[in-house]
Scaffold this active site. Structure first.
Site, PDB file in Angstrom:
ATOM      1  N   GLU B  50       0.823  -1.217   0.000  1.00 27.42           N
ATOM      2  CA  GLU B  50       0.000   0.000   0.000  1.00 27.42           C
ATOM      3  C   GLU B  50       0.854   1.264   0.000  1.00 27.42           C
ATOM      4  OE1 GLU B  50      -0.566  -2.553   2.023  1.00 27.42           O
ATOM      5  OE2 GLU B  50      -2.682  -3.161   1.816  1.00 27.42           O
ATOM      6  N   PHE B 112     -11.713  -7.211  13.919  1.00 28.53           N
ATOM      7  CA  PHE B 112     -10.618  -7.675  13.068  1.00 28.53           C
ATOM      8  C   PHE B 112     -10.270  -6.598  12.031  1.00 28.53           C
ATOM      9  CE2 PHE B 112      -9.231  -9.957   9.168  1.00 28.53           C
ATOM     10  CZ  PHE B 112      -7.994 -10.353   9.655  1.00 28.53           C
ATOM     11  N   GLN B 113      -9.009  -6.270  11.924  1.00 26.61           N
ATOM     12  CA  GLN B 113      -8.501  -5.259  10.985  1.00 26.61           C
ATOM     13  C   GLN B 113      -9.133  -3.889  11.185  1.00 26.61           C
ATOM     14  OE1 GLN B 113      -8.394  -6.972   6.985  1.00 26.61           O
ATOM     15  NE2 GLN B 113      -6.362  -7.751   7.493  1.00 26.61           N
ATOM     16  N   LYS B 162     -17.623  -0.652   5.936  1.00 26.31           N
ATOM     17  CA  LYS B 162     -18.020  -1.628   4.923  1.00 26.31           C
ATOM     18  C   LYS B 162     -19.537  -1.677   4.715  1.00 26.31           C
ATOM     19  CE  LYS B 162     -17.151  -6.381   3.483  1.00 26.31           C
ATOM     20  NZ  LYS B 162     -16.560  -7.676   3.830  1.00 26.31           N
ATOM     21  N   MET B 477      24.523   8.816   2.297  1.00 26.40           N
ATOM     22  CA  MET B 477      24.399  10.145   2.872  1.00 26.40           C
ATOM     23  C   MET B 477      24.694  10.140   4.371  1.00 26.40           C
ATOM     24  SD  MET B 477      24.016  13.219   2.292  1.00 26.40           S
ATOM     25  CE  MET B 477      23.110  13.773   0.859  1.00 26.40           C
TER      26      MET B 477
END
Ligand SMILES: Cc1ncc(C[n+]2csc(CCOP(=O)(O)OP(=O)(O)O)c2C)c(N)n1
Ligand SMILES: [Mg+2]
Lengths: 165, 584
Positions: B50, B112-113, B162, B477
């Protein structure tokens, strides 16, 4: 120096978190924060007291203005305003000093809201200074304090109305 | 028409003229992907992470000016976007990120999630929403696109539970937005404009400081006209590169910690500094007390909070760069400033001498490793019109310093946040946005490993991206800082013992992958180069590719440094050009 900043914001869930998140995330010093409804149910008024030099206060105002849900930011600091705070004080009292406390309350125009066998609750409205003064005088007796943040409104005809849809 | 929530999301994309999205599915957004399954007019790019979806959408937006869109699932899908959102937020990139959320009746239950996406993304977005009523969905999406793309652009998250995605409603997608607290500045304040005009016309040593706001605000054309008319020299920030072509004699280059010699000196000497769409950030100003000590500062920005935040500004102008510059153009005088131009010319000449002395131009011989300048200029010669993305670190600074940019929106780099792992997924977004142009991803061996899984996406989408890894075997760097300020104690910056490996004709005995084999594993092309002639061969091969990415793993001098450098605490005119040998 303390600055009083008054905000009109959209009355959305999460708007308080957004404002307090901005203030803490950018490390600004906030002395008090109070919020309540306005005549328009969709708009909430928030009064902030912030500490900082002019550049910091300027940044705070600009950053608040950037928030989409903030409709208006006004700095009431050097304006002709009425400023008020509110306090509830719970005191332990003995039969001997109850009268003296009530007298003191009267001088400060504090109201006696509750009297128990050995406790008493006072309600006081006024400037921050007035509340601090009474708190100091009753210092030995106070067992609990609940204080609100400051609210402030400008005198005169000017008013922070927001144009309606 | 009656739309289910998920259908409304797609309707919104169509109405907002979105034809490409970067997305990753999951339980909470299955209903959206189900609608997308039949949406032939929307190209769904499945990334492999993502974070990469957000970076790709971000680069899609940076190259085209259109709003980038991504869709991710709830919980881990949403938390994976945070770095991408913060990157876009810092660099003012218009993005709409739609995230799934658990159904409303489960919010707050540690379902969940579940994650508090709005809470987590609040400080890294321009604005964010959770949709709590089906009736608000269309309006919220319209507002999100409006907010993302107007004013100072930025990312907006819309979190959708949802159950709302399944809920039908008779609805039309709104055209207008009504946001009482949101306006975007346009014209400048007349009084300030007048003061600015006088100040510029009267100045003996004026200097423009061009920032990303010129590129984001599509005002490079009018800006170039002003430069041509007035003959006033220009310095830029990293994000302002491309506002004026690199080769223009009036362009002194980037200022700041790794700014050019001429640009840093010009800021220190000018009597008027006109900043446009810049933030005067600390990597640009360095020691504030020593910044532009002789100059009056004019600052034009669309974001009032950017003005006078870091440096004292004499003439602030809040406005849209394009509109304000168009207002200014007729009022600014054409004027000869021979002394100022002579000084600038001298600095530019001196810079060439210093650079040659430092050797980054040279090494045409077969010295064991390529030098960064050699790589960048050779790649530049093969792909002069490419869109260039960078990672973060030395590779980023070398690209900014050595590539000839001609147009705005051709250097795609994470400026404000400095996100390693940005450049490669950004190249994917850029390549998808600009099918007719080559995209070159200049990478560091460290940064590339932060999102190398996207090789799968690039191969799947048949994108002929040229990935040039400046492989120094170090987090270069940071190593440079350790060399300069920590007595050469290379703590956790050594990625592999490449010198030793190369001698033994092995690659990476201890850590880094064999990037050529890696390319092969993903079905991409790959080659390793050690010399200029090998590099040229590899580039020939790359130029012929049309539908597959290629990794060119360039073994560069491991301890090459970025010069000049202004040390923390120093002023811009206190540059160093080499490691000073410590006295015994
Ligand atoms: C996500 C992230 N983590 C850490 C850093 C700190 N950092 C800045 S540059 C750098 C080294 C980058 O190494 P490499 O990609 O090999 O580039 P080089 O400097 O060697 O060209 C690091 C670790 C960062 N910018 N971003
Ligand atoms: Mg490296």
């Amino acid at each position: 120096m303390n600055h009083v900043i008054s905000l009109l914001v959209e009355n959305n869930a999460g708007v308080l978190a957004r404002i307090s998140g901005l203030l803490s995330g950018r490390g600004y010093n906030v002395e008090s924060f109070s919020s309540g409804p306005t005549l328009d149910p969709d708009i909430t008024r928030i009064t902030l007291v912030c500490r900082g030099d002019d550049t910091i206060i300027d940044q705070i105002k600009k950053q608040l203005n950037r928030l989409i849900e903030v409709i208006k930011v006004s700095d009431l600091t050097n304006k002709h305003t009425i400023d008020r705070q509110f306090a509830l004080l719970k005191l332990l009292v003995q039969p001997g000093n109850r009268g003296e406390i009530i007298q003191l309350a009267e001088v400060f125009a504090a109201k006696v809201m509750d009297v128990g066998s050995d406790t008493m609750i006072l309600e006081l409205t006024g400037s921050e200074k007035k509340i601090e003064d009474l708190v100091q005088l009753l210092d030995g007796n106070i067992v609990e304090i609940a204080r609100s943040g400051l609210v402030s409104i400008e005198r005169g005809r000017k008013h922070a109305a927001v144009s309606q849809k | 028409m009656v739309f289910k929530g998920a259908e409304m999301v797609i309707e919104s994309l169509r109405k907002e003229k979105v034809d490409t999205i970067f997305a990753y599915p999951g339980g909470a957004v299955i209903p959206i992907f189900d609608v997308l399954f039949d949406a032939d007019d929307i190209n769904v790019v499945l990334t492999r992470h993502e974070q990469a979806a957000v970076h790709a959408a971000d680069a899609y937006a940076r190259t085209t000016g259109k709003t980038g869109v991504c869709i991710v699932t709830s919980g881990p899908g949403a938390t994976n976007t945070v770095t991408g959102l913060a990157t876009a937020n810092f660099d003012s990139v218009p993005l709409v990120c739609i995230s799934g959320q658990v159904p409303r009746n489960m919010i707050g239950n540690d379902a969940f999630q579940e994650a508090d996406t709005v809470g987590i993304t609040r400080p890294v977005t321009k604005h964010n929403y959770i949709v709590t009523k089906r009736e608000n969905l269309g309006k919220t999406l319209r507002e999100a696109f409006h907010i993302a793309s107007t004013g100072r652009p930025g990312p907006v998250v819309v979190d959708i539970p949802k159950d709302i995605l399944y809920q039908p409603l008779e609805e039309t997608y709104p055209e207008d937005v009504n946001l009482q607290g949101y306006t975007s500045p346009g014209k400048g304040h007349a009084g300030q404009l007048k003061r600015a005009v006088t100040a510029v016309n009267d100045a003996k040593k004026p200097l423009f400081f061009a920032g990303g706001g010129i590129n984001v605000g599509d005002s490079s054309k009018i800006f170039r006209n002003i430069i041509e008319k007035t003959g006033i020299p220009v310095v830029t920030s990293l994000m302002g590169i491309g506002a004026l072509e690199t080769k223009n004699p009036l362009n002194l280059g980037m200022i700041g910690m790794h700014g050019t010699y001429a640009a840093n000196l010009a800021v220190s000497e000018c009597d008027l500094l006109f900043g446009i769409g810049v933030r005067f950030d600390d990597r640009v100003t360095m020691n504030l007390e020593k910044f532009a000590p002789l100059a009056k500062i004019i600052h034009l920005d669309i974001d009032p909070s950017a003005i006078a935040r870091n440096v004292p500004v004499e003439i602030p102008i809040v406005g849209d760069a394009k509109i304000v510059l168009e207002e200014l153009y007729p009022l600014l005088d054409k004027k000869d400033r021979p002394a100022w131009h002579k000084t600038i010319k001298e600095w530019k000449d001196e810079a060439i001498c210093i650079n040659a002395y430092e050797g980054f131009n040279a090494k045409e011989d077969d010295s064991s490793y390529l030098m960064p300048y050699q790589v960048i200029s050779t790649v530049n010669r093969t792909f002069p019109d490419a869109i260039v993305t960078t990672e973060v670190g030395q590779n980023q600074m070398w690209t900014a310093l050595f590539w000839n940019f001609k147009e705005p929106r051709t250097l795609i780099t994470s400026g404000g946040l400095g996100t390693m792992g940005y450049g490669f997924p950004a190249a994917i977004g850029a390549a998808i946005a600009c099918k007719d142009r080559r995209v070159v991803a200049i990478a560091g061996d460290g940064s590339f490993q932060m999102n190398l899984q996207e090789l799968a996406t690039a191969v799947k989408c048949r994108l002929p991206i040229v990935i040039v890894i400046l492989n120094n075997g170090y987090l270069g760097m940071v190593r440079q800082w350790q060399q300069m300020f920590n007595g050469g104690r290379y703590s956790s910056t050594h990625l592999n013992d490449r010198i030793k490996a190369d001698k033994e004709d092995k690659v990476s005995p201890d850590g880094s992958p064999d990037f050529v084999k890696l390319a092969d594993a993903y079905g991409a092309e790959g080659c390793r180069v050690r010399s200029k002639s090998e590099l040229e061969d590899a580039l020939k091969k790359a130029a012929a590719l049309t539908d597959v990415p290629i990794i060119i793993d360039c073994l560069i001098e491991p301890e090459a440094n970025v010069w000049p450098m202004v040390s923390p605490g120093a002023g811009l005119d206190e540059m160093v050009f080499c490691i000073e040998k410590e006295e015994e």
